[in-house]
Scaffold this motif. Sequence first.
Motif, PDB file in Angstrom:
ATOM      1  N   CYS A 158       0.829  -1.207   0.000  1.00  0.00           N
ATOM      2  CA  CYS A 158       0.000   0.000   0.000  1.00  0.00           C
ATOM      3  C   CYS A 158       0.865   1.259   0.000  1.00  0.00           C
ATOM      4  O   CYS A 158       0.651   2.178  -0.794  1.00  0.00           O
ATOM      5  CB  CYS A 158      -0.933  -0.020   1.209  1.00  0.00           C
ATOM      6  SG  CYS A 158      -2.010   1.427   1.306  1.00  0.00           S
ATOM      7  N   ILE A 159       1.859   1.302   0.882  1.00  0.00           N
ATOM      8  CA  ILE A 159       2.718   2.491   0.975  1.00  0.00           C
ATOM      9  C   ILE A 159       3.506   2.688  -0.316  1.00  0.00           C
ATOM     10  O   ILE A 159       3.605   3.806  -0.841  1.00  0.00           O
ATOM     11  CB  ILE A 159       3.659   2.361   2.183  1.00  0.00           C
ATOM     12  CG1 ILE A 159       2.856   2.422   3.492  1.00  0.00           C
ATOM     13  CG2 ILE A 159       4.709   3.472   2.155  1.00  0.00           C
ATOM     14  CD1 ILE A 159       3.693   2.233   4.728  1.00  0.00           C
ATOM     15  N   ALA A 160       4.062   1.589  -0.839  1.00  0.00           N
ATOM     16  CA  ALA A 160       4.863   1.693  -2.058  1.00  0.00           C
ATOM     17  C   ALA A 160       4.017   2.175  -3.238  1.00  0.00           C
ATOM     18  O   ALA A 160       4.425   3.057  -4.007  1.00  0.00           O
ATOM     19  CB  ALA A 160       5.514   0.348  -2.378  1.00  0.00           C
ATOM     20  N   SER A 161       2.825   1.616  -3.401  1.00  0.00           N
ATOM     21  CA  SER A 161       1.989   1.997  -4.541  1.00  0.00           C
ATOM     22  C   SER A 161       1.472   3.419  -4.419  1.00  0.00           C
ATOM     23  O   SER A 161       1.449   4.171  -5.408  1.00  0.00           O
ATOM     24  CB  SER A 161       0.813   1.024  -4.667  1.00  0.00           C
ATOM     25  OG  SER A 161       0.020   1.039  -3.484  1.00  0.00           O
ATOM     26  N   VAL A 162       1.070   3.821  -3.222  1.00  0.00           N
ATOM     27  CA  VAL A 162       0.595   5.198  -3.032  1.00  0.00           C
ATOM     28  C   VAL A 162       1.725   6.193  -3.283  1.00  0.00           C
ATOM     29  O   VAL A 162       1.528   7.250  -3.908  1.00  0.00           O
ATOM     30  CB  VAL A 162      -0.002   5.367  -1.622  1.00  0.00           C
ATOM     31  CG1 VAL A 162      -0.250   6.844  -1.318  1.00  0.00           C
ATOM     32  CG2 VAL A 162      -1.298   4.587  -1.496  1.00  0.00           C
TER      33      VAL A 162
END
Length: 409
Positions: A158-162
């Motif tokens: 989630c953090i990487a994609s956002v």
Amino acid sequence: MAKRERVMRMSVEQPLWRALSAYRVLTMLYAVGLFATAFGEFTRPWIAVAYFAVLCGWTLATLPRVANAARCTRRFLAADLTVALTGILLTPVADAHERVQSGGPTLPSIWTAGAVLAFAIKGGWRWAALASGLVAVANLVERGSPARDTVHNVILVCIASVAIGYVVEVARASERTLARALEIEAATRERERLARDIHDSVLQVLAMVQRRGAVIGGEAAELGRMAGEQEIALRTLVSGGLVPVSRVSEDAADGAVVRAVDEEEPEPDGPVDLRALLAPYAGSLVSLAEPGAPVTLPPLAGREVAAAVGAALDNVRRHAGQDARAWILVEDEPDEVIVTVRDDGPGIPEGRLDQAEGEGRLGVALSIRGRLRDLGGSAELISVPGQGTEVELKVPKDVTSTRGKAEQR
């Protein structure tokens, strides 16, 4: 033939799409390798084999789809994410229960992150948050409970994609700004090219018509006078250039939106060139003689001197007639600037200015002398009946200090 300027747009997203294509292929091979090494531990390996056949075929067949943003449509993104979610939900059906509970990898493994990254690159961080949320729900359903390793992997994706989605949005905005700057630069160069062409052809023709009309006389003289006026107006436009309109770039989902807005002209911070302020007064009946170098004055002083010159020219037209000629001479001295306005009118009878001032008509007293007096300068009017009128304006360059001395007195 002059070369036309072209604007080339370079996409900052293209390297991301190429990296995503490579990532999908490599993670597909990685997921197949994980399954091959643990084939004997699967309770229903034929389900996993069928899924990996679909996964490999889908990944290889859709490589052109992840080549750029135009081909990566919303329908494709939805289908791609469905393949990933289906693999996650099939894991407890195909794999042993002990392996699932102990934190074994799902069937698509890290291939799922590629589907989420496609959302991020295509639609930004909001799309990435939606896709990663659906993946999180699927992982929780697959494990049956929020285990530590599952939560860790979900948060990481989630953090990487956002983050990548946010970077893509910033890159898109920067790309649109750069493209707009390149377009403005190309338009400016094209305007300069046209200005050179105009200067080399049209202005010379107008000047020739003016000279020939004056020699021939009659109706040709009137035509020459009109050509002279157009020459001055066109020369002023070419030398001054076009005033660019202010623009605001908005970040919209379907691209940059550029709209014109009206803004007040900012007050100049530094000195102004008096020549530029006096240039609009030049015409077929008004000649302007100026130095080759800039004649700098503080902004307030420059505007006041230009306004005084305008008032003097108004007096020429009012009292000497519409056909009277006038000459403006600008002299740049070390400590002061001298502007002389002279006409070929009938002149002013002696005592006429004092009489007009006594009658309450203060055009010369306020519009000319008053302006220069406020600047610490002077305005001297010399007129001989039958020989025209001359107005000499003097303004010190150091207007601030001059005003200070006047206030101290």
